[in-house]
Enzyme design. Structure first.
Site, mmCIF file in Angstrom:
data_model
loop_
_atom_site.group_PDB
_atom_site.id
_atom_site.type_symbol
_atom_site.label_atom_id
_atom_site.label_comp_id
_atom_site.label_asym_id
_atom_site.label_seq_id
_atom_site.Cartn_x
_atom_site.Cartn_y
_atom_site.Cartn_z
ATOM 1 N N SER A 79 0.834 -1.196 0.000
ATOM 2 C CA SER A 79 0.000 0.000 0.000
ATOM 3 C C SER A 79 0.878 1.259 0.000
ATOM 4 O O SER A 79 1.665 1.465 -0.913
ATOM 5 C CB SER A 79 -0.955 -0.044 1.198
ATOM 6 N N LEU A 144 -12.298 -0.846 5.791
ATOM 7 C CA LEU A 144 -12.262 -0.569 4.359
ATOM 8 C C LEU A 144 -11.281 -1.496 3.652
ATOM 9 O O LEU A 144 -11.537 -1.962 2.531
ATOM 10 C CB LEU A 144 -11.872 0.892 4.126
ATOM 11 N N ASP A 205 -10.055 -5.780 -3.718
ATOM 12 C CA ASP A 205 -9.464 -4.619 -3.043
ATOM 13 C C ASP A 205 -10.323 -3.381 -3.318
ATOM 14 O O ASP A 205 -10.581 -3.034 -4.467
ATOM 15 C CB ASP A 205 -8.052 -4.399 -3.574
ATOM 16 N N HIS A 233 -7.475 -5.795 0.492
ATOM 17 C CA HIS A 233 -6.289 -4.933 0.455
ATOM 18 C C HIS A 233 -5.101 -5.489 1.240
ATOM 19 O O HIS A 233 -4.022 -4.905 1.212
ATOM 20 C CB HIS A 233 -6.667 -3.553 1.012
#
Length: 253
Positions: A79, A144, A205, A233
């Site tokens: 990320s 999330l 994701d 993710h």
């Protein structure tokens, strides 16, 4: 900056994502340490790293990483960590022999020429909410990251447990990290990179759309892309063995 060095073999630098620390790698790191010397970095203000104002500004951060990490290493970034890896390869190419990007995009925020990304309002909302309730904002971000994944509850629990093993990240470090996600554009770095590049993505994701690799390969056709089904993710948490296999194949290739 705290860097935990474990294992034996060729050097492998591992950079975590926003709000986390190097402990988040523990499942993946356990297997990789059998073949590689891992350099597990805690970003400034995260994990066991100290915090001083401005440490998360990209030029200063890259300079410190350049001083503290070996030359000619393989770099793995998740990320935000992947975004910083791309910047590192662009500025200090002698440091990066190969680059593995996990759940990463060269530009997290969408625009007319990069529609395969999140709306700026998503990150702006997190930034404004940090001032109100940091703990709740971090929990929202964890949710999330796992949203829509097959093992979403397990992933949220794992991320929450890892976040709780260290002191809470410094608020200003979190704000500067979000600013990097909002403002950093590493498309030129991706297109100009000459080292081997790997991209590991989760099919579900919510932060890196599944359409992104099509745009990324236009920037660098040599990019090696793997999409893992059913994963969000944090693919290295949902499927650590699969991620380890992909990384080892990439390094050995």
């Amino acid at each position: 900056m705290h860097i935990n060095v474990v294992g034996a073999g060729p050097d492998l630098v591992m950079l975590h994502g926003w709000s986390m620390h190097s402990g988040v790698w523990h499942k993946l790191a356990e297997g990789l340490a059998e073949r590689f010397t891992l350099h597990l970095v805690d970003f400034p203000g995260h994990g066991q790293s100290d915090w001083q104002e401005g440490q998360f500004e990209l030029p200063l951060l890259l300079s410190e990483l350049e001083q503290k990490l070996p030359d000619n290493a393989v770099w793995l970034g998740w990320s935000l960590g992947g975004l910083i890896c791309l910047a590192m390869q662009q500025r200090y190419p002698e440091k990066v022999r190969k680059l593995s990007l996990m759940a990463t995009t060269p530009k997290f925020v969408g625009c007319e020429t990069w529609p395969c990304a999140m709306a700026p309002s998503v990150f702006e909302s997190f930034a404004s909410n940090l001032h109100v309730d940091q703990q709740q904002t971090l929990q929202r971000f964890l949710m999330l990251q796992a949203k829509g994944a097959v093992q979403s509850r397990e992933t949220i629990r794992e991320l929450s447990e890892q976040l709780a093993t260290q002191h809470a990240p410094q608020p200003e470090a979190l704000r500067q990290g979000l600013a990097l996600l909002l403002q950093t554009d590493m498309r030129d770095a991706l297109s100009q990179a000459t080292c081997p590049l790997q991209l590991i993505l989760g099919e579900r994701d919510t932060l890196v759309p599944a359409s992104m690799p099509d745009y990324a390969k236009k920037l660098n056709p040599a990019l090696d892309v793997t999409m893992i089904d059913g994963v969000g993710h944090a693919p290295f948490i949902a499927q650590p063995q699969r991620c380890q296999e992909l990384i080892e194949l990439f390094i050995d290739g």
